[in-house]
Scaffold this motif. Structure first.
Motif, mmCIF file in Angstrom:
data_model
loop_
_atom_site.group_PDB
_atom_site.id
_atom_site.type_symbol
_atom_site.label_atom_id
_atom_site.label_comp_id
_atom_site.label_asym_id
_atom_site.label_seq_id
_atom_site.Cartn_x
_atom_site.Cartn_y
_atom_site.Cartn_z
ATOM 1 N N ALA A 120 1.609 23.225 -109.650
ATOM 2 C CA ALA A 120 2.194 21.889 -109.497
ATOM 3 C C ALA A 120 1.102 20.829 -109.404
ATOM 4 O O ALA A 120 1.218 19.753 -109.999
ATOM 5 N N LEU A 121 0.029 21.113 -108.668
ATOM 6 C CA LEU A 121 -1.081 20.173 -108.535
ATOM 7 C C LEU A 121 -1.788 19.952 -109.865
ATOM 8 O O LEU A 121 -2.158 18.822 -110.214
ATOM 9 N N TYR A 172 0.411 17.833 -112.119
ATOM 10 C CA TYR A 172 0.384 16.454 -111.644
ATOM 11 C C TYR A 172 -0.919 15.775 -112.051
ATOM 12 O O TYR A 172 -0.909 14.624 -112.513
ATOM 13 N N SER A 189 -1.228 12.622 -114.481
ATOM 14 C CA SER A 189 -1.783 11.392 -113.905
ATOM 15 C C SER A 189 -2.885 10.827 -114.794
ATOM 16 O O SER A 189 -2.973 9.611 -115.005
ATOM 17 N N ARG A 217 4.605 6.691 -111.462
ATOM 18 C CA ARG A 217 3.933 7.472 -110.414
ATOM 19 C C ARG A 217 4.958 8.162 -109.514
ATOM 20 O O ARG A 217 4.747 9.300 -109.081
ATOM 21 N N LEU A 226 6.199 11.217 -111.280
ATOM 22 C CA LEU A 226 5.223 12.308 -111.242
ATOM 23 C C LEU A 226 5.229 13.000 -109.881
ATOM 24 O O LEU A 226 5.128 14.228 -109.798
ATOM 25 N N LEU A 227 5.345 12.227 -108.820
ATOM 26 C CA LEU A 227 5.361 12.825 -107.481
ATOM 27 C C LEU A 227 6.627 13.647 -107.269
ATOM 28 O O LEU A 227 6.585 14.730 -106.665
ATOM 29 N N PHE A 231 6.129 16.864 -108.984
ATOM 30 C CA PHE A 231 5.308 17.756 -108.164
ATOM 31 C C PHE A 231 6.154 18.453 -107.095
ATOM 32 O O PHE A 231 6.045 19.670 -106.893
ATOM 33 N N LEU A 236 -3.774 13.343 -105.114
ATOM 34 C CA LEU A 236 -2.743 14.220 -104.570
ATOM 35 C C LEU A 236 -3.355 15.501 -104.014
ATOM 36 O O LEU A 236 -2.936 15.994 -102.970
#
Length: 212
Positions: free
Chosen positions: A15-16, A19, A23, A56, A59-60, A63, A195
């Motif tokens: 997931a990171l 992201y 980003s 943004r 995107l969060l 995640f 993040l």
């Protein structure tokens, strides 16, 4: 699940990474769009205050969706689609929450001076709302407040994570500029790293929820 175990969990790492990649793509797209947006004051303002915050926020939320349920330290949980379908307009509520926070938090006296603080507070708020719906669906009663000691640790890490992301992005951007004359890499690095640097603050909160 401990904080270290959660940070190294394959689902969370994936997931990171996703992201971070998206980003960087968002920073690149915004940079390309600046060439024609800055000629019109209205479109430039909308891009900075509406379109980018919404992107943004999306995107969060992506995640959180990809990290669920490991985000809460849970090995098993009802599918996120089931949780979201448990009430009306839940996705809209999440997006609206994230968007409002992106507009309001920077206006606060202390938080407005620390741009990296907005993201973890958005993440914690969205994760709390998702867990509230999960909790309601299971018929349990979990407190969304983790306790003063945990809250203090979260706030401390939010500050440290923001400083760490800025320092790492500045170092990487300076190196890239000196070696490859890539002047925009510092901003892209910050968006990709923020993040990851703030993930412990979000996880301290979400794991506290999961332990209940």
């Amino acid at each position: 699940m401990s904080l270290t175990t959660a940070l190294l969990h394959p689902q969370l790492l994936l997931a990171l990474l996703i992201y971070a990649a998206l980003s960087i793509a968002l920073v690149w797209a915004a940079h390309r769009a600046d060439a024609w947006l800055h000629h019109n004051a209205l479109t430039a303002w909308l891009s900075e205050h509406v379109y980018l915050p919404l992107a943004r926020a999306a995107l969060l939320l992506l995640f959180i969706a990809l990290a669920y349920p490991a985000l809460y330290g849970l090995n098993e949980a009802p599918p996120l689609s089931t949780v979201m379908a448990g009430g009306e307009h839940r996705l809209s509520h999440l997006i609206n929450l994230m968007f409002l926070l992106s507009l309001l938090l920077p206006l606060l006296p202390l938080i407005g001076t620390l741009p990296g603080v907005v993201l973890p507070l958005q993440g914690i708020s969205a994760a709390a709302l998702v867990f509230h719906w999960l909790d309601a669906g299971q018929g349990t009663a979990v407190s969304l407040f983790p306790g003063w000691a945990t809250a203090a640790v979260i706030l401390l890490w939010i500050y440290l994570g923001q400083r760490l992301a800025l320092a790492a992005a500045h170092r990487l951007g300076g190196w890239a500029n000196a070696r490859y004359e890539m002047q925009d890499l510092e901003k892209a690095s910050y968006e990709a790293l923020i993040l990851a640097c703030q993930a412990p603050a979000i996880l301290i909160y979400t794991l506290a929820l999961g332990r209940q």
